[in-house]
Design a protein around this motif. Structure first.
Motif, short mmCIF file in Angstrom:
data_model
loop_
_atom_site.label_atom_id
_atom_site.label_comp_id
_atom_site.label_asym_id
_atom_site.label_seq_id
_atom_site.Cartn_x
_atom_site.Cartn_y
_atom_site.Cartn_z
N VAL A 1 0.34 -90.61 57.88
CA VAL A 1 0.57 -89.17 57.93
C VAL A 1 -0.55 -88.42 57.21
O VAL A 1 -0.86 -87.28 57.54
CB VAL A 1 1.94 -88.82 57.31
N PHE A 2 -1.17 -89.07 56.25
CA PHE A 2 -2.21 -88.45 55.44
C PHE A 2 -3.54 -89.17 55.65
O PHE A 2 -3.59 -90.28 56.15
CB PHE A 2 -1.83 -88.49 53.96
N ASP A 3 -4.61 -88.52 55.24
CA ASP A 3 -5.95 -89.11 55.24
C ASP A 3 -6.47 -89.17 53.81
O ASP A 3 -6.00 -88.44 52.93
CB ASP A 3 -6.93 -88.28 56.08
N THR A 4 -7.47 -90.01 53.60
CA THR A 4 -8.21 -90.04 52.34
C THR A 4 -9.63 -89.58 52.60
O THR A 4 -10.06 -89.43 53.76
CB THR A 4 -8.20 -91.46 51.75
N LEU A 5 -10.37 -89.34 51.54
CA LEU A 5 -11.74 -88.86 51.71
C LEU A 5 -12.64 -89.92 52.32
O LEU A 5 -13.51 -89.62 53.15
CB LEU A 5 -12.30 -88.39 50.37
N ILE A 6 -12.46 -91.17 51.89
CA ILE A 6 -13.26 -92.27 52.43
C ILE A 6 -12.32 -93.45 52.67
O ILE A 6 -11.16 -93.44 52.25
CB ILE A 6 -14.42 -92.69 51.48
N ARG A 7 -12.81 -94.46 53.38
CA ARG A 7 -12.08 -95.71 53.52
C ARG A 7 -13.02 -96.87 53.26
O ARG A 7 -14.17 -96.86 53.70
CB ARG A 7 -11.49 -95.87 54.93
N TYR A 8 -12.53 -97.85 52.53
CA TYR A 8 -13.29 -99.07 52.35
C TYR A 8 -13.21 -99.92 53.61
O TYR A 8 -12.18 -99.95 54.29
CB TYR A 8 -12.74 -99.89 51.19
N SER A 9 -14.26 -100.65 53.86
CA SER A 9 -14.21 -101.71 54.85
C SER A 9 -13.17 -102.73 54.41
O SER A 9 -12.93 -102.93 53.22
CB SER A 9 -15.58 -102.39 54.96
N ARG A 10 -12.55 -103.40 55.39
CA ARG A 10 -11.62 -104.47 55.03
C ARG A 10 -12.37 -105.69 54.51
O ARG A 10 -11.81 -106.52 53.78
CB ARG A 10 -10.80 -104.90 56.26
N ASP A 11 -13.64 -105.83 54.86
CA ASP A 11 -14.38 -107.06 54.56
C ASP A 11 -15.00 -107.06 53.18
O ASP A 11 -15.20 -108.11 52.58
CB ASP A 11 -15.48 -107.28 55.60
N VAL B 1 -14.90 -94.81 41.18
CA VAL B 1 -14.49 -93.52 41.74
C VAL B 1 -14.16 -93.66 43.22
O VAL B 1 -13.23 -93.00 43.73
CB VAL B 1 -15.56 -92.44 41.51
N PHE B 2 -14.86 -94.53 43.95
CA PHE B 2 -14.55 -94.69 45.37
C PHE B 2 -13.21 -95.37 45.59
O PHE B 2 -12.57 -95.17 46.62
CB PHE B 2 -15.67 -95.45 46.08
N ASP B 3 -12.76 -96.17 44.61
CA ASP B 3 -11.42 -96.74 44.69
C ASP B 3 -10.38 -95.62 44.72
O ASP B 3 -9.43 -95.65 45.51
CB ASP B 3 -11.13 -97.64 43.48
N LEU B 4 -10.55 -94.64 43.84
CA LEU B 4 -9.65 -93.50 43.82
C LEU B 4 -9.69 -92.75 45.15
O LEU B 4 -8.64 -92.41 45.72
CB LEU B 4 -10.04 -92.56 42.68
N LEU B 5 -10.89 -92.50 45.66
CA LEU B 5 -11.02 -91.70 46.88
C LEU B 5 -10.53 -92.44 48.11
O LEU B 5 -10.16 -91.81 49.10
CB LEU B 5 -12.48 -91.27 47.06
N ASP B 6 -10.51 -93.77 48.05
CA ASP B 6 -9.94 -94.57 49.14
C ASP B 6 -8.41 -94.56 49.09
O ASP B 6 -7.76 -94.79 50.11
CB ASP B 6 -10.44 -96.01 49.03
N SER B 7 -7.83 -94.30 47.92
CA SER B 7 -6.39 -94.47 47.72
C SER B 7 -5.61 -93.17 47.63
O SER B 7 -4.45 -93.11 48.05
CB SER B 7 -6.15 -95.28 46.45
N ALA B 8 -6.20 -92.13 47.06
CA ALA B 8 -5.47 -90.88 46.83
C ALA B 8 -5.47 -90.03 48.11
O ALA B 8 -6.53 -89.59 48.55
CB ALA B 8 -6.10 -90.10 45.68
N PRO B 9 -4.31 -89.77 48.69
CA PRO B 9 -4.29 -88.99 49.93
C PRO B 9 -4.57 -87.52 49.68
O PRO B 9 -4.27 -86.99 48.60
CB PRO B 9 -2.86 -89.20 50.44
N ILE B 10 -5.13 -86.88 50.68
CA ILE B 10 -5.31 -85.43 50.64
C ILE B 10 -4.00 -84.79 51.09
O ILE B 10 -3.58 -84.95 52.24
CB ILE B 10 -6.48 -84.99 51.53
#
Length: 532
Positions: free
Chosen positions: A81-91, A178-187
């Protein structure tokens, strides 16, 4: 160098052996993803339509909505339902675009500029702008939830939102995670934040809109026709709450459920090896089974008894019998692909009853049985019985203390376990510093074991404030953390556990994130009679 590859470059100096591991992970992911999807002919478009039925063990919990790991259905709603600012690759920890298209980290690591998509709207039609980044991070901090990236979010000291499609974050100090936060915290939408906290409105920007919630029964999402990434294939997703694993397995077998990641490992093996269901292993979303220890308990305050526990636990039996071989034994929390992984250290504690008994004898007799808390949901009842038997072998009496999942999570967050406990933790699949500054069992500032040590806090802070998470300085900090965990044993790792999902043959193209959550934006249901 493209900004999206900054993190990959930071890892480039790692050994050839690690590169080989990552390559193997990538190959394995591709194989798992292909095996999970109903086949399409070259050039064939994915079928559109259908209502995907997903079985989950836990109901929605708005009060813990942004607390990763405290409610599986919460995570599924966040992811879809929500998006994040960035997403990590699964790999690996390569940063990929989501609501942010480009980013630039300052040379001193003290600020991060992110360019935002200009064509994004919330489900109610309001445009997404840079001010929403600031309000979302501040709402993430404000509760009623206590998210595990709260400490990282609190280190963001400034938001420049002058440009509606660009935001510049300023930090109190360099933030390696910081990218961990941006991958996890929804907008999220601050205008409807009170309704979100009440569980009434979930206004996101994601590929599905929130349609309905019947408490203790189901949550229904429907396709967002105006999604910035293009409309999803599915018409809708219905998450059905089935709190009993055996009932969940039965409903999967009888065709009432299309997908789940909540089967026990025995039933998962049966469903996928005998009954035609497809299996997906959530590579990059591993968790770790562990025994937590309250070091303020009079018996457990003596490190000799904690060492005895570490020597007594039969880790191979737990991984092989309970988790059906879906994982591997460790003494430290890092998965094999992590830049912090150190194979040799994982041989520090193996099952050695003679050593364990010597340590118990040196400690002295245990006056009262030690409580071992476990969650009644999932496999931890069986793990608890094995640990109880293992400790009885060395003369340490243990009494089992069952909790429902809500009680277990509340005790973890509040540091309320009085003796031992069993749980799975995550966060080792992110930047290594995250574990020691964010995860409830490990957080150097306040952890569930009530363990306090200045050297541990210093090592955690060094890892957190080193801008390059793969630099020699960062690796040195990880080794210091390892030394504390192996010496002080305020928790005892058992093993890495792979999250697995079972899918009906008609389900194709399932994605997931590093938190082990389904992403259904590209998922489809094969029409009846379609070529498998």
């Amino acid at each position: 160098m493209p900004a999206s590859r900054l993190r990959s470059a930071a890892l480039a100096f790692l050994s050839i052996a690690l590169v080989g591991i990552l390559a193997g992970c990538s190959s394995a992911v591709a194989q798992q993803q292909n095996s999970s999807a109903t086949s399409l002919a070259p050039g064939q478009a994915a079928p559109r339509g259908g209502d995907l039925r997903v079985g989950v063990l836990t109901d929605l919990s708005p009060k813990t909505f942004l607390q990763i790991g405290t409610g599986a259905l919460n995570g599924q709603v966040v992811a879809n339902v929500f998006d994040t600012l960035i997403r990590y690759s699964r790999d690996d920890l390569t940063v990929e675009p989501a609501l942010a298209t480009h980013w630039q980290l300052a040379a001193d690591g003290r600020s991060l500029a992110l360019d935002l998509r200009p064509d994004v709207r919330y489900h109610d039609g309001r445009p997404f702008v840079s001010a929403d980044v600031e309000s979302s991070i501040k709402a993430y901090l404000s509760g009623p939830w206590t998210p595990q990236f709260k400490r990282t979010a609190a280190a963001i000291t400034g938001f420049d939102t002058t440009d509606p499609h660009r935001v510049v974050l300023s930090f109190a100090h360099p933030l390696s995670n910081v990218f961990d936060l941006l991958d996890s915290a929804p907008i999220i939408d601050v205008n409807t934040l009170p309704e979100l906290k009440a569980g009434k409105v979930f206004n996101g920007t994601g590929p599905f809109t929130f349609s309905s919630w019947q408490p203790n029964s189901s949550v229904r999402l429907v396709r967002n026709e105006h999604y910035w990434g293009g409309p999803a294939n599915l018409d809708a997703i219905t998450f059905t709450v089935i709190p009993d694993q055996q009932a969940l397995y039965t409903r999967m077998r009888t065709g009432q459920i299309d997908a789940t990641q909540d089967l026990n490992y025995h039933d998962q093996q049966l469903a996928t090896s005998r009954y035609g269901f497809r299996e997906v292993t959530f590579t990059g979303g591993e968790s770790q089974e562990y025994v937590g220890i309250n070091v303020t308990n009079p018996a457990l305050s003596d490190v000799r008894l904690r060492q005895a526990i570490a020597y007594a636990i039969d880790r191979p039996r737990i991984i092989n019998d309970v988790f059906r071989g879906s994982g591997y034994v460790v003494n430290l929390p890092w998965p094999k692909w992590s830049p912090a992984y150190f194979a040799q250290a994982n041989q520090t504690y193996t099952r050695d009853l003679a050593k364990a008994r010597q340590l118990v004898a040196a400690h002295g007799p245990i006056a009262e049985p030690i409580p071992l808390d476990y969650s009644t949901q999932g496999v931890d009842r069986v793990v608890a019985q094995i640990v109880q038997s293992n400790l009885a072998d060395i003369g340490v009496p243990v009494v089992l203390s069952p909790n429902d999942q809500t009680q277990q999570a509340a005790k973890l967050i509040g540091g309320k376990f009085t003796g031992l406990w069993l749980l799975q933790h995550g966060f080792a699949q992110f930047t290594p510093s995250t574990l020691a500054v964010s995860a409830y069992p490990f957080n150097a500032a306040k952890n569930s074991s009530n363990f306090v040590d200045p050297a541990y806090a210093a090592a955690a802070n060094a890892a957190w404030t080193t801008p390059d998470p793969a630099s020699p300085a960062a690796l040195g900090a990880y080794r210091q953390l390892d030394d504390v965990w192996l010496r002080d044993l305020f928790l005892v790792e058992i093993g890495i556990v792979f999250t697995k999902a079972a899918l009906a043959p008609s389900v194709g193209n399932v994605d997931w994130d590093r938190r082990g959550q389904f992403h259904f934006v590209n998922t489809y249901l094969a029409h009846q009679g379609a070529d498998d």
